[in-house]
Design a protein around this motif. Structure first.
Motif, PDB file in Angstrom:
ATOM      1  N   LYS A 166       0.929  -1.290   0.119  1.00  0.00           N
ATOM      2  CA  LYS A 166       0.340  -0.475  -0.144  1.00  0.00           C
ATOM      3  C   LYS A 166       0.944   1.340   0.090  1.00  0.00           C
ATOM      4  O   LYS A 166       1.590   1.654   0.351  1.00  0.00           O
ATOM      5  CB  LYS A 166      -0.706   0.162   1.217  1.00  0.00           C
ATOM      6  CG  LYS A 166      -2.871  -0.355   1.511  1.00  0.00           C
ATOM      7  CD  LYS A 166      -3.318  -0.698   2.091  1.00  0.00           C
ATOM      8  CE  LYS A 166      -4.066  -0.877   2.798  1.00  0.00           C
ATOM      9  NZ  LYS A 166      -4.583  -2.019   4.173  1.00  0.00           N
ATOM     10  N   ASP A 167       0.026   1.748  -0.696  1.00  0.00           N
ATOM     11  CA  ASP A 167       0.641   3.854  -0.558  1.00  0.00           C
ATOM     12  C   ASP A 167      -0.266   3.888   0.958  1.00  0.00           C
ATOM     13  O   ASP A 167      -0.803   4.632   0.838  1.00  0.00           O
ATOM     14  CB  ASP A 167       0.415   4.619  -1.256  1.00  0.00           C
ATOM     15  CG  ASP A 167       0.505   5.582  -1.362  1.00  0.00           C
ATOM     16  OD1 ASP A 167       1.002   6.503  -0.326  1.00  0.00           O
ATOM     17  OD2 ASP A 167       0.564   7.024  -2.315  1.00  0.00           O
ATOM     18  N   GLU A 168       1.321   4.690   2.057  1.00  0.00           N
ATOM     19  CA  GLU A 168       0.182   4.591   3.212  1.00  0.00           C
ATOM     20  C   GLU A 168       0.326   6.047   2.769  1.00  0.00           C
ATOM     21  O   GLU A 168      -0.826   5.926   4.367  1.00  0.00           O
ATOM     22  CB  GLU A 168       1.612   4.402   4.301  1.00  0.00           C
ATOM     23  CG  GLU A 168       2.474   2.791   4.658  1.00  0.00           C
ATOM     24  CD  GLU A 168       1.556   2.416   5.086  1.00  0.00           C
ATOM     25  OE1 GLU A 168       0.051   2.313   5.568  1.00  0.00           O
ATOM     26  OE2 GLU A 168       1.529   1.054   4.468  1.00  0.00           O
ATOM     27  N   ASN A 169      -0.157   6.367   2.331  1.00  0.00           N
ATOM     28  CA  ASN A 169      -0.168   8.241   2.568  1.00  0.00           C
ATOM     29  C   ASN A 169      -1.488   8.017   1.981  1.00  0.00           C
ATOM     30  O   ASN A 169      -2.443   8.624   2.319  1.00  0.00           O
ATOM     31  CB  ASN A 169       0.527   9.208   1.978  1.00  0.00           C
ATOM     32  CG  ASN A 169       1.936   9.258   2.425  1.00  0.00           C
ATOM     33  OD1 ASN A 169       1.703   9.471   4.118  1.00  0.00           O
ATOM     34  ND2 ASN A 169       2.590   9.206   2.009  1.00  0.00           N
ATOM     35  N   ASN A 170      -2.252   6.575   1.064  1.00  0.00           N
ATOM     36  CA  ASN A 170      -2.959   6.797   0.251  1.00  0.00           C
ATOM     37  C   ASN A 170      -3.769   5.279   0.067  1.00  0.00           C
ATOM     38  O   ASN A 170      -3.803   4.484  -0.886  1.00  0.00           O
ATOM     39  CB  ASN A 170      -2.934   6.994  -1.528  1.00  0.00           C
ATOM     40  CG  ASN A 170      -2.866   9.053  -0.992  1.00  0.00           C
ATOM     41  OD1 ASN A 170      -3.625   9.760  -0.730  1.00  0.00           O
ATOM     42  ND2 ASN A 170      -1.560   9.027  -1.933  1.00  0.00           N
ATOM     43  N   PRO A 171      -3.660   5.006   1.297  1.00  0.00           N
ATOM     44  CA  PRO A 171      -4.362   3.085   1.600  1.00  0.00           C
ATOM     45  C   PRO A 171      -5.268   3.246   0.882  1.00  0.00           C
ATOM     46  O   PRO A 171      -5.333   1.432   0.463  1.00  0.00           O
ATOM     47  CB  PRO A 171      -4.802   3.372   3.439  1.00  0.00           C
ATOM     48  CG  PRO A 171      -5.006   4.681   3.606  1.00  0.00           C
ATOM     49  CD  PRO A 171      -3.598   5.696   2.570  1.00  0.00           C
TER      50      PRO A 171
END
Ligand code: 03F
Length: 209
Positions: A116-121
């Motif tokens: 995942k993209d932790e900023n845009n889960p």
């Protein structure tokens, strides 16, 4: 029941040959998933995939007994087309179709692995980019790469994508991922076997479109 598991790929025999009829039946369900992605942008991709399935089916149906496995098709076309081969017929269709399948394989595996993209889960761009880099990018010139970048903006949210994989039913995310992992078992084995077949027959080309 989950849409994914309704449309499982078959287990391969020990020699890893891919039965043409079973393969065609299994891949013919994939285009419906693309409709679930919710944007017309994906219709180009869908018609490319459908076109390739149709080409392979067209060859198969001319003589099903002769083309029992995918390898039979490639070997027959190699005989038939001489120096034009492998950039011809069902061989070329399968060469491209398998790249789309590899894209789906990497995408689903990345989701199953929880990348995942932790900023845009709730975005799946990390997984889509990984799939694109691994399966398609090197075969695309800059114009098609731009089309990909545009398509990325229309990509569904993670939650909607997982829902699409379960026929739009409200299923817990973790349950969908369990089904994705199950689906990936035979699917990945099949995609890997097709790649290995192309390598062993020296049928892979690396031109870009
Ligand atoms: C070459 C080439 N085909 C064609 O020119 C390009 C078509 C459009 C490419 C657009 C790129 C965007 C891809 C990624 C989008 C991301 C969206 C993700 C959302 C989740 C070949 O065409 C012909 O095929 C061949 O017959 C012909 O003769 O040189 C030859 C001549 O040209 C390609 O590059 C193949 C593109 C396949 C893309 C597959 C992507 C699948 C995307 C989404 C599927 C999601 C569904 C998952 C659900 C799975 C559940 C089981």
């Amino acid at each position: 029941m989950s849409l994914l598991l309704d449309n499982q790929f078959s287990e391969l025999p020990e020699d890893r040959s891919v039965d043409t009829q079973q393969f065609l039946d299994a891949v013919s369900h994939l285009p419906a998933f693309i409709d679930c992605l919710g944007s017309k942008v994906f219709s180009v991709i869908k018609s490319d995939i459908v076109g390739n399935i149709t080409k392979i089916r067209g060859v198969y149906e001319k003589d099903p007994q002769r083309y029992v496995t995918l390898r039979h098709i490639l070997e027959a076309e190699r005989e038939e087309h001489g120096s034009e081969w492998p950039k011809v017929g069902a061989t070329l269709a399968l060469m491209w179709l398998k790249r789309g399948l590899r894209f789906i394989q990497i995408l689903l595996q990345s989701l199953a692995d929880g990348e995942k993209d932790e900023n845009n889960p709730n975005l799946i761009r990390v997984s889509i980019n990984k799939a694109y880099d691994g399966a398609l990018k090197r075969y695309h010139g800059w114009i098609v790469q731009k089309i990909f970048k545009a398509a990325l903006l229309a990509a569904p949210y993670r939650s909607d994508f997982l829902k699409a994989l379960s026929k739009g039913e409200e299923v817990a995310e973790e349950e969908v991922l369990v089904n994705v992992r199950r689906f990936l078992v035979n699917f990945s084995v099949t995609v890997d076997a097709i790649y290995d077949m192309f390598t062993s027959l020296n049928a892979e080309l690396d031109y870009a479109v």
